[in-house]
Scaffold this motif. Structure first.
Motif, PDB file in Angstrom:
ATOM      1  N   THR C  59      14.664 -38.203 -35.296  1.00  0.00           N
ATOM      2  CA  THR C  59      15.229 -37.344 -36.487  1.00  0.00           C
ATOM      3  C   THR C  59      14.527 -37.727 -37.702  1.00  0.00           C
ATOM      4  O   THR C  59      14.541 -36.963 -38.574  1.00  0.00           O
ATOM      5  CB  THR C  59      16.748 -37.862 -36.533  1.00  0.00           C
ATOM      6  OG1 THR C  59      17.484 -37.419 -35.063  1.00  0.00           O
ATOM      7  CG2 THR C  59      17.515 -37.195 -37.722  1.00  0.00           C
ATOM      8  N   ASP C 186      17.194 -30.038 -34.821  1.00  0.00           N
ATOM      9  CA  ASP C 186      17.260 -31.601 -34.252  1.00  0.00           C
ATOM     10  C   ASP C 186      18.428 -31.507 -33.152  1.00  0.00           C
ATOM     11  O   ASP C 186      19.586 -31.311 -33.364  1.00  0.00           O
ATOM     12  CB  ASP C 186      17.680 -32.499 -35.536  1.00  0.00           C
ATOM     13  CG  ASP C 186      17.823 -33.846 -34.907  1.00  0.00           C
ATOM     14  OD1 ASP C 186      17.502 -34.095 -33.869  1.00  0.00           O
ATOM     15  OD2 ASP C 186      18.180 -34.929 -35.987  1.00  0.00           O
ATOM     16  N   GLU C 187      18.077 -31.324 -32.112  1.00  0.00           N
ATOM     17  CA  GLU C 187      18.880 -31.376 -30.655  1.00  0.00           C
ATOM     18  C   GLU C 187      19.942 -30.320 -30.930  1.00  0.00           C
ATOM     19  O   GLU C 187      21.089 -30.484 -30.842  1.00  0.00           O
ATOM     20  CB  GLU C 187      19.477 -32.880 -30.675  1.00  0.00           C
ATOM     21  CG  GLU C 187      18.513 -34.017 -30.783  1.00  0.00           C
ATOM     22  CD  GLU C 187      18.788 -35.185 -29.673  1.00  0.00           C
ATOM     23  OE1 GLU C 187      19.800 -34.976 -28.887  1.00  0.00           O
ATOM     24  OE2 GLU C 187      18.041 -36.283 -30.218  1.00  0.00           O
TER      25      GLU C 187
HETATM   26 MG   LIG Z   1      18.514 -38.020 -33.858  1.00  0.00          MG
END
Ligand SMILES: [Mg+2]
Ligand SMILES: Nc1ncnc2c1ncn2[C@@H]1O[C@H](COP(=O)(O)OP(=O)(O)OP(=O)(O)O)[C@@H](O)[C@H]1O
Ligand SMILES: Nc1ncnc2c1ncn2[C@@H]1O[C@H](COP(=O)(O)OP(=O)(O)OP(=O)(O)O)[C@@H](O)[C@H]1O
Ligand code: SF4
Ligand SMILES: [Mg+2]
Lengths: 482, 318, 329
Positions: C59, C186-187
């Motif tokens: 991240t 991000d995911e």
């Molecule tokens: Mg993360």
């Protein structure tokens, strides 16, 4: 925001709020308080507000009288306060320029405890300066006995154009005639033992004799009350044909008075408490809105800016929080007159620190929310993030906090008034309490002077606490997930 | 076969202000000794509710509204709360709750938290309880020194092992693991799954695994149940269900799993969203999302049919 | 093809706040080395998957690229622009180019905003769309693009009135409405049910083709990266340990960490249900504030040599653009 959405929002809010029993009670109380505040001139007379500190305005009232509903609790029926301005008038020409004006007041006495006093008031108009009118007052009891209460020529009146106006103000309790007559009347029925107990006529309460049955104990306030129709007959002798009587009335000063009794200055406490509602609400709400507004803006900005700016703003907060409120106010009242507006402004400027602390810690949390970062990623500036994203999140807390800080504003004002630092041009509950304090009301057992204004403060406090807690639950920032 | 748990026509509803949420609606299954049953389905289909219903620990406004639960031959459907607490929970059946590793009490040591139920339930002394806790920590692959540590000093994987050890402490016949590996990294997840497999063999216990991740389940369970909108749509031997999925929902669910060593042009997915359980669709609850839905699917609820030995599915196509 | 994004020697150290006593005792400030020397390129319209365990710095890389935080060291260039030096209006313009989509579809949308407000915000910030009706048209188009149809049914809803998948699509619409060329995802599907993950990934792929988007796809789920990305980079404690074509890396992993990671990935093969899986890794992830010397993987590595404790291996091309940071494989 669209109107439609706003409508929906309000609907949702109301739906949720309606389930909060405490909140509903709070709102009901608030509505009652608002009605009282708005209709104060109707509920309590307009004059009460302007004449609260004009003692002459209140002189017809009994002093220190407890509320009328005390009767329900004492088991004895105490006479209420009665003002009679209707009477039968009989004018009789006695010849030789002499004229008798006979005023008869019918008083239906059906109580256990007689009035504290009987007052006759009138304005006598006369034309011949050398011959002011002469007044005789007798009371005709239901059992046919009469008692003479007063007999004197009136004092010289004020001259007005071609005539004179004599103001008559006869208080039976202060009339020597009445005392003597009552004593003489009563002694016929007294036992010897009882008579021994009485040193002189001065120790007899004429009011009690007048309204007692003719039986032993009459002089000692031990006889049963004599209930029935009493006639107060006032004979006024005039010595000119043009002479006449104006605005005559008799006042049977109550042993009890009105809803909340009177204070030592004979002021009707009910009227004071009713008028006090206005300032209580205005003062509480204004202070709450201002101080919470400042606190929220300050706290959120501090949290969002972070770093040394946050540190600096926190120090300011602490500095303000440690400012001593009272010395500052004493100082200010030494320089300015302590007006209610100054008090509101000062409280707003000093009371935001707690809110700001909480708002800051909430802000620190909100700041970490992903959607704040998302907004920054979209290019949003500080102002937008604070105004659009952060402040709305704490609004529920703000509303709840406003409601909850009303009581403290109220209490502070009461405290200041109690110390004599209040605004003496307005009626506030604090001021009434201050009066009670200086008159030693608690020591003298005049609870009705202390409890109602105190209770009123508590009720307003409670109202806003109830609304505040309900708001807190309904608007809780934790959005309900489906 | 030795039946450990027998659930028949179980119904558990949440009576909310908007209406009853039929979170578990007519579910039946059995588990034998040493068997592992997998329970898979999308979020909010009622997996956790089923687990809580079996333990009779439904949260308000949840109620058991029908059915029967038998554990090792004893019918516990009408057991009182105190009976459940004294005789059933933790002793016969225990549970690793969803997110339990984050629910460890931060102010007590691991040892205290493990020993307390032992002392309460078995009335053993503190030293004995600590000794036993130590054994179980070793069993789940942790060093005994963990006993004196606080939860925040442990990694996620260690906490999960502690929670599993706690569930085993009173040697239950059956353990329910609700999402035991979500929120853990793949490596830790694989280690925990290995641990659970080992425990199953060594301790002779039956297990129920709840997760929405069919790939994880494939590695441990003997039997697999697929749940959709409060109902079982398919249940059977896991190899049969994975290799020969019979219900369209199972087929779609398996098709949505990306393969590590295979190239796919397209991933399958199930369009639409799971239904609201207050007003579930009529007939087959899957019909609004089913590509094969026929008229009858809207009207009539399909019954469980045997497709193979120990392989059942509820679909009108069958 | 030219790389649209180049990252060189990127580092991000977060200072650990010292307690008051430690700071007067003169203790040195320690750092969490969240990103500790990362290099990679991404070609236009391609996707790089960044995988690794929790806390390895994925991240942080994403936030550095979107300039939500400033790097401690290193250079990021997007379309030839040095990202670190951007200020004021240039930074604002950069925000239109690079957008981020977050993991948690609930947390990344202000719960008090209606879908309309969510999508209007970027337009207002960047002054796009003169009138309300113009903006409304843009918002409708963005929603249709992410298949939230019909848009008028949704624009007045709050986020909690949407399912997770729908919310994630709204996040995409919000990012897409500024017509960026690069997206850090991000995911984006890790919080969604398996059954709808594929739908979002398909949608992202479709948008990529239609708009010529480039993605940095951050994930811990290696199996979706095979489907979604062309290249993959495996991170361990702030560094990339292996990088290359996604098929090459997954089918033929070289670094011991990648091997361990891949062996741990669950696969839907029920026949293996009674097997205990071999996972070639020891111990647990060390603290990012206390990174092991030499090869940072050595305490957990099953083939570690003595030299690994001292010598930090370089990321070396082993042919076919398959980079590995381990000399012993
Ligand atoms: Mg993360
Ligand atoms: N206390 C409660 N009150 C009302 N409804 C509830 C409650 N707990 C659960 N539900 C509802 O029951 C249904 C099933 O919930 P449950 O937690 O069993 O799902 P799940 O399959 O375990 O999902 P997940 O995979 O997200 O854990 C959901 O629709 C949920 O909203
Ligand atoms: N603002 C910050 N201040 C201090 N440390 C931070 C900060 N942000 C991240 N870190 C630390 O940097 C490391 C890397 O974090 P990062 O969020 O990049 O990991 P990640 O790979 O995205 O993990 P996950 O898979 O859990 O999302 C972690 O150890 C984290 O604690
Ligand atoms: S019963 Fe009908 S709707 Fe249900 S799964 Fe089978 S085919 Fe689809
Ligand atoms: Mg659950």
């Amino acid at each position: 925001m669209r109107w439609e959405d706003l409508k929906q929002d309000i609907k949702n809010f109301l739906f949720e709020f309606r389930r909060q029993k405490i909140g509903i009670m709070g709102v009901i109380l608030l509505v009652i308080l608002l009605v009282i505040a708005i209709f104060a001139p109707v509920i309590a007379t307009e004059g009460a507000k302007d004449n609260w500190r004009n003692m002459a305005y209140w002189d017809e009232n009994p002093a220190d009288a407890p509320p009328a509903w005390m009767n329900y609790f004492t088991g004895k029926d105490m006479s209420p306060h009665i003002i009679m301005d209707t009477y039968d008038e009989k004018i009789e020409d006695l010849g030789g320029g002499i004229k008798r004006d006979e005023l008869t007041f019918n008083y239906d006495y059906k109580y256990d405890v007689p009035p504290t006093d009987l007052t006759f008031k009138a304005e006598l108009i006369y034309y011949n300066a050398a011959k002011p009118p002469s007044i005789n007052m007798v009371l005709l009891r239901p059992d046919g006995n009469t008692i003479k209460l007063y007999s004197k020529p009136s004092k010289t009146g004020k001259s007005e154009e071609d005539h004179y106006v004599a103001e008559v103000n006869v208080l039976v309790s202060a009339s020597d005639t009445a005392k003597k007559e009552a004593y003489n009347f009563g002694r016929e029925f007294e036992t010897k033992d009882n008579l021994k107990k009485i040193l002189s006529a001065d120790f007899v309460d004429p009011m009690s004799v007048i309204f007692s049955k003719t039986e032993p104990g009459i002089l000692l306030e031990e006889a049963d009350p004599l209930k029935g129709n009493y006639k107060l007959i006032v004979d006024i002798y005039y010595f000119d044909k043009r002479d006449s009587t104006r605005s005559a009335k008799s006042i049977f000063a109550g042993k009890v008075y009105g809803l909340l009794g009177t204070d030592s200055n004979r002021r009707d406490l009910f009227k004071g408490v009713v008028w006090g509602t206005r300032w209580a609400l205005a003062l509480g709400l204004l202070t709450a809105v201002f101080s919470v507004g400042i606190g929220i803006a300050f706290g959120i900005t501090s949290a969002y800016l972070g770093g040394w700016k946050d540190e600096f703003m926190q120090r300011i907060n602490e500095a303000v929080a440690s400012l001593p409120f009272l010395p500052i106010l004493i100082l200010i009242s030494a320089v300015f007159k302590p007006s209610i507006w100054n008090i509101i402004i000062l409280m707003s400027l000093l009371f935001w620190t707690g809110t700001a602390k909480v708002a800051r810690s909430m802000g620190l949390q909100i700041k970490e929310e992903t959607y704040i970062e998302a907004a920054r990623c979209l290019g949003a500036g500080n102002r937008r993030i604070i105004l659009r994203h952060m402040i709305p999140q704490v609004m529920p807390y703000a509303f709840a906090n406003m409601a909850l800080s009303v009581p403290s504003a109220l209490l502070t004002e009461a405290g200041l008034s109690f110390l004599g630092l209040g605004d003496t041009t307005v009626i506030t509950w604090g001021q009434i309490l201050y009066g009670a304090q200086t008159a030693g009301a608690t020591l003298r057992g005049l609870w009705w002077w202390v409890v109602p204004p105190g209770l009123a403060i508590a009720i307003v406090g409670l109202t806003f606490v109830m609304i505040g807690t309900a708001l807190d639950t309904v608007l809780n920032p934790k959005m309900k997930r489906m | 076969m030795d039946e450990i748990l027998n659930v028949e026509n179980l119904k558990a509803y949440f009576f909310t202000t908007r209406g009853p949420v039929k979170a578990v609606d007519d579910v039946s299954f059995t588990i034998g000794r040493k068997q592992a049953l997998g329970l898979a389905g999308e979020s909010a289909c009622g997996k956790s509710t089923l687990a809580f219903a079996i333990l009779k620990m439904l949260q308000n406004p949840g109620r058991l509204v029908g059915g029967k639960i038998e554990i090792t031959g004893t019918d516990i459907t009408d057991f009182s709360e105190s009976q459940m607490r004294k005789e059933v929970r933790w002793k016969k059946i225990s549970m690793v709750f969803q997110g339990a590793m984050n629910a460890l009490n931060p102010v007590y040591t691991v040892g205290y938290q493990m020993a307390e139920p032992l002392m309460y339930h078995k009335g053993v002394k503190k030293e004995e309880a600590m000794e036993k806790s130590k054994d179980y920590l070793e069993l789940v692959g942790l060093s005994p020194e963990i006993l004196t540590r606080y939860p925040h000093e442990l990694s996620g994987g260690m906490k999960q092992r502690v929670v599993i050890a706690m569930a085993l402490l009173l040697s239950p016949d059956i353990v329910i693991c609700d999402e035991p590996t979500t929120a853990l990294d793949v490596v830790v997840q694989a280690q925990i799954m290995n641990l659970l497999k080992r425990l199953k063999k060594e301790l002779n216990i039956s297990t129920i695994f709840i997760t929405h991740d069919l790939s994880i389940l494939a590695e441990v369970v003997d039997r697999l149940a697929i749940m959709y909108a409060g109902k079982f749509v398919e249940i059977g031997d896991s190899i049969k269900v994975y290799r020969n999925p019979s219900h369209p929902y199972t087929q779609k669910l398996l098709g949505a799993i990306p393969k590590l060593h295979e190239d796919l042009d397209k991933l399958e997915y199930i369009p639409g969203t799971p239904p609201n359980l207050i007003h579930p669709p009529s007939g087959c609850r899957f019909h609004p999302r089913c590509p094969y839905a026929m008229d009858i699917c809207k009207k009539e609820e399909p019954k469980m049919k045997e497709v193979d030995t120990d392989h059942f599915a509820a679909c009108h196509l069958l | 093809m030219d790389p649209i994004l180049q990252v060189k020697g990127l580092k991000k150290y977060f200072p650990i706040k010292l307690s008051f006593f430690d700071s007067i005792r003169g203790r040195e400030v320690q750092y969490v080395k969240a990103v500790d020397g990362v290099d990679f390129d991404i070609n236009e319209t391609e996707t790089l998957a960044l995988v690794g365990e929790s806390g390895c710095g994925k991240t942080t890389v994403g936030k550095l690229i979107t300039r939500l935080i400033d790097p401690t060291e290193g250079v990021i260039t997007l379309k030839g622009i040095d990202v670190a030096t951007l200020k004021g209006d240039d930074l604002k313009a950069y925000r239109k180019e690079v957008q981020m989509v977050y993991q948690d579809p609930f947390a990344s949308i202000n719960p008090r905003f209606r879908i309309y407000d969510v999508l209007e915000e970027p337009l207002l910030i960047h002054g796009i769309g003169e009138s309300i009706s113009e903006r409304e048209e843009l918002i409708f188009r963005a929603l249709e693009e992410v298949k939230i149809t019909p848009p008028e049914d949704y624009i007045h809803r709050y986020p909690h009135m949407l399912s997770g998948g729908q919310r994630q699509r709204v996040s995409f619409a919000r990012a897409m409405i500024l017509e960026p060329s690069f997206i850090v995802a991000d995911e984006p599907v890790s919080m969604l049910d398996v059954s709808i993950r594929a739908e979002i990934l398909e949608l992202m792929k479709e948008l990529q083709q239609k708009r010529g988007l480039t993605y940095l796809y951050i994930t811990h789920d290696i199996s979706t990266s095979r489907f979604f990305a062309q290249n993959i980079a495996v991170m361990y404690l702030g560094k990339i340990v292996e990088m290359g074509d996604v098929r090459e890396v997954i089918d033929n992993p070289l670094h011991p960490y990648t091997k361990a990671l891949l062996s741990a990935v669950p696969e839907p093969i029920p026949e293996r249900r009674d097997m205990i899986k071999e996972i070639p890794i020891k111990g647990e992830v060390p603290n990012a504030a206390n990174i092991p010397s030499g090869c940072r993987f050595h305490p957990r590595c099953v083939i570690a040599k003595d030299a690994c404790r001292h010598e930090e291996p370089e990321l070396v091309d082993r042919g076919n653009r398959h980079y590995v940071a381990c000399p012993y494989v």
